[in-house]
Structures are given as C-alpha cells and as structure tokens.
Design an enzyme around this catalytic site. Structure first.
Site, mmCIF file in Angstrom:
data_model
loop_
_atom_site.group_PDB
_atom_site.id
_atom_site.type_symbol
_atom_site.label_atom_id
_atom_site.label_comp_id
_atom_site.label_asym_id
_atom_site.label_seq_id
_atom_site.Cartn_x
_atom_site.Cartn_y
_atom_site.Cartn_z
ATOM 1 C CD GLU A 138 -3.758 -6.100 0.642
ATOM 2 O OE1 GLU A 138 -3.953 -7.329 0.751
ATOM 3 O OE2 GLU A 138 -3.367 -5.396 1.583
ATOM 4 C CD GLU A 173 -6.073 -3.570 3.845
ATOM 5 O OE1 GLU A 173 -5.310 -4.406 4.387
ATOM 6 O OE2 GLU A 173 -6.905 -3.874 2.971
#
Length: 478
Positions: free
Chosen positions: A170, A376
């Site tokens: 991320e 995720e």
C-alpha cells in the site's frame, strides 16, 4: 423449503492465507539491535494514536511466533504473508545486515515450511527506519536506493526458501497518509512532498525488484500490493465523473501508471500542476519502475463515492482514511467524499463485496497475463469473549463469505486469482487506531496475550481445508 445453496468451490491450487505486518505484531522493538522506525516515533508522540497506544510489545509475535505458526497450521492455512522490519535487519536503513534480526525471519520461515505453510514476504509495510526519515524520508530520492540495498540483503537471506515476494504494501498510505494528511507516520502534511514520496516509492519498487532478482532463484515471484480504490460517482453528471477521474488518478494511476504502463497519467500531471511540476522524475526513472511483475497483490476493504463541489468543506473528509484537517488528496479541493450506503464495519466502512469483484476485473484488464492475489481483505468488529471463553463473530463470517464469493465470481469471469490473504491473522496494533479496532480472525487478550480463534477463524479454516465455502447460513450459527 428454500433451495439449498450451491457450494462455492475454489481451484485446488488456490492459496488460503492470512496476513500481518511487522510493527503491528512483533513487539521486541529494542531487541537484537533493532533501531526505531517512523512508527516507533509517531506512536510515542502524544496525540498521534488512540489512547497513546504503541507497538513496543504489540502481540509479542517475536517471542511467540512458533505458537502462532502452530495455530495457522491447526486452522489449515496454506499461506502466510508477513512483513520484515527494515530496522530489525538493517538498523538505521544503511550498512551491513544484523544477523540476529535476519535469524528471526529465518526461524519464522523454517517454522512455516515445516508446517506446510507457504511464506510470502513483504519487504516494506510502512516502517521506515527513523534515521532515513531524519534524512528526508520518502520525498528524498536516496531512500529508494537505500530500499534496493535492503531488498538485496533480505533476498539473499531468505530467497532460497521463500518464493513469493512483495516489494511494497500500500504505497498510497505511505505517501498520502504519511506526508499528506499526516494521520500515519511520519505525520507530515506537505502536498508536494506527498507526490515526491509517491514517485520515490515507485522507484523503490522498481529498483527493489531488480535487486531481488539479482540474488534469488528465477522461480521466485516478485509482486507489489496496491490498495487501489474502487471510485464511484455520486451521479452521472460530467462534473462528478471528472471527480472520479481525479481521485482515481491520485489513488490508483499514480502507482499502476508507472508500474504497469511506464507512465504517469496525463490527467494526473495536469490536475496536480498547481502543486508540483514533477521535475523530480528523472530520465530513466519510468523504465526503472516498470519492471515485469510475476504477480500483483490487491488490497480491498470498501469502495469510495465522490462528487464535484465548488469548494470542499474544510476539515475531515468521509474518505475512510482517518480524521485530519489536512487532505491526503493534493489539488482535489473540488472533490467531496460521501458515505456509501449499506451495513458498516466498526471502522465505519461500508460492506460491499461487489467492489472487490470490480477491482479484480479491472486489474485483469490493466495487467493482462499477470496472476492476481487478494493480499488483504477483512473487517473490524467489536469482538468480545463470551463467558464460555469463545469469541463469536458471525458478522465477520458473513463478510468473508460475501467477499470470497466475489473472488470466485471473478475467477468464473476469467480473472486469474490464485490466492486470498485474510486481514488479519490476529488482533493487533491497528496503527493510529491503537488496539481499539480488532481485525483478527484470532482474538488476542491484550492483558495476557492469549490467542483464541474466533468463529471466523474456524469457518475460514474449514474453507481452507476443503476449498469450499461453508454455507453463508453458518454465519448465524458461528
């Protein structure tokens, strides 16, 4: 009588995993030569985290990893994604490796392999060594070169036994929340530095991929995990569609543009020209960033809903990224965020599995031929232990069923999705939210650090062992 549910089954090679990150679970922040990261500094700064919480002990995975791996094996997981603490293996972000730090990860990998669990290593999950931040952090080009050296160190140590590698997790959060809104470490609020940080994270990914491949067997997979946003318009008005384009560029194109296509979107460069002239992009950078990917990781929680406004109101936004007077969206003062309708998790995030399906299908088109992993996906709920010592979380079971069914629909629609990593294996330090938000499938009593699998862990374990989702109705009984 109602029709029985059609079983939702997955390919036999599909990976059933769970994910964690170093600072959120390891603790032992002063052991083995480890030096502070930006999250050590940030979490110990008054007012930065809920309740002043920090990761000094976290859930003590550093000392309890064998117990945690045994729990994964008992549940039936086939893969585990974890991150390496840069400060633990290369204190200060420079110089030779500390073998004590590397030995921890060697032992963890050996334990996973011994239990038949496939390790997936993430090199960077937001915990930049503090000394590199003191030298300027991700807005400084040199940080990308330091990352490449670090990647080579870890690749040399673990590349003979770990086949799945992820350079960055991320990078949007690292750049836009760390240097834009300031709700993440290092807590800076500088729009131009945000975009410089994004570019140097891109460069770090490219240089890191080359460094990994220079020291690892060719069979190993090199990937990146992006929290690409599913951005939807409030209406079909052209102004709202333009707002979607602006946020899509800032959330997605800023990373997948150079990584997948070798260029930043022209619309991004134009929209942010009032903030920066992008002169920090040097000759050769885009070619260095666009390295072949063996896989692409996608992280998904909730979609975004936006519209055009003449001037967005000052103060926190309904973008799901924490409360700050400073926007993480440079040059997007004419965009408003709206709460999407529907049930919400404890984070206030709307539950919408269709967004995960849409995201997967988009990246099937953006990166044709590249295998995809959901690296995720999960939900926070206010979990409590019952008097019988069990933790019942039917809401999370329903969440997982819906999102895994969306993954299966994407596979049916032609997407090459090869695995799913539940976030998270266990309750942990949830960044600026401290220990108040529980994402884990395993409940952690923070007073004793005892681990107790929740109903969702048992449900997910059954799916992992059989390759078939237990019926959604089981959520009510879990």
């Amino acid at each position: 009588m109602p029709e029985p549910e059609t079983p939702v089954s997955f390919p036999p090679t599909f990976l059933w995993g769970a994910a964690t990150s170093a600072y959120q679970i390891e603790g032992a922040v002063r052991e083995g030569g480890r030096t502070p990261s930006i999250w050590d500094t940030f979490s110990h700064t008054p007012g930065k985290t809920a309740g002043g919480d920090h990761g000094d002990i976290a859930v003590d995975h550093y000392h309890r990893f064998r117990e945690d791996v045994a729990l994964m094996a008992e549940l039936g997981l086939t893969a585990y994604r974890f991150s390496v603490s840069w400060s633990r293996v290369q204190p200060t972000g420079r110089g030779p490796a500390v073998q004590v730090g590397l030995d921890f990860y060697r032992r963890l990998v050996d334990e996973l392999l011994d239990k038949g669990i496939k390790p997936a290593v993430t090199l960077y999950h937001w915990d930049l060594p503090q000394e590199l931040e003191d030298a300027g952090g991700w807005p400084e080009r040199d940080t990308a070169y330091r990352f490449a050296e670090y990647a080579q160190i870890v690749g040399e140590a673990l590349g003979d036994r770990v086949e799945q590698w992820i350079t960055l997790n991320e990078p949007w959060c690292s750049a836009f929340l760390g240097y834009g809104s300031g709700v993440h470490a290092p807590g800076r609020t500088e729009p131009a530095a945000t975009l410089k940080a994004a570019h140097h994270l891109n460069l770090a990914h490219g240089l890191g991929a080359v460094a990994l491949r220079s020291v690892m067997p060719a069979r190993n997979s090199v990937a990146v995990s992006l929290n690409s946003s599913v951005v939807r318009p409030l209406s079909q008005d052209p102004a709202d569609l333009a707002a979607v384009q602006k946020i899509d560029d800032l959330a997605n194109g800023v990373f997948h543009g150079p990584m997948l296509h070798g260029a930043y979107p022209a619309t991004l460069l134009e929209a942010t020209s009032s903030v920066t002239d992008w002169s920090f992009v040097q000759d050769g950078d885009l070619a260095a960033i666009k390295q072949p990917l063996d896989a692409l990781g996608l992280n998904y929680y909730t979609p975004s809903l936006v519209s055009h406004v003449d001037n967005a109101p000052a103060g926190p936004r309904a973008d799901g990224h924490g409360s700050s007077e400073h926007s993480p969206w440079p040059a997007a003062e004419d965009v408003a965020f709206h709460q999407t309708p529907g049930e919400r998790t404890e984070m206030g995030w709307t539950i919408d599995p269709s967004g995960l399906h849409d995201l997967i299908m988009r990246y099937s088109r953006e990166a044709p031929g590249v295998p995809l992993y959901v690296t995720e996906n999960g939900a926070a709920y206010d979990d409590k232990m019952d008097a019988d010592g069990k933790v019942h979380d039917p809401e999370r079971v329903a969440y997982l069923h819906g999102h895994l069914a969306a993954v299966r629909r994407a596979i049916t629609d032609g997407a090459d999705v090869r695995g799913y990593y539940l976030w998270s294996l266990m309750d942990n330090f949830e960044w600026a939210y401290g220990y108040g938000k529980r994402f884990g499938a395993v409940y952690v009593d923070y007073a004793t650090l005892a681990r107790t699998p929740k109903s969702s862990a048992l449900w997910y374990g059954q799916a992992a062992r059989t390759g078939v989702l237990p019926p959604a109705a089981d959520a009510a009984d879990a």
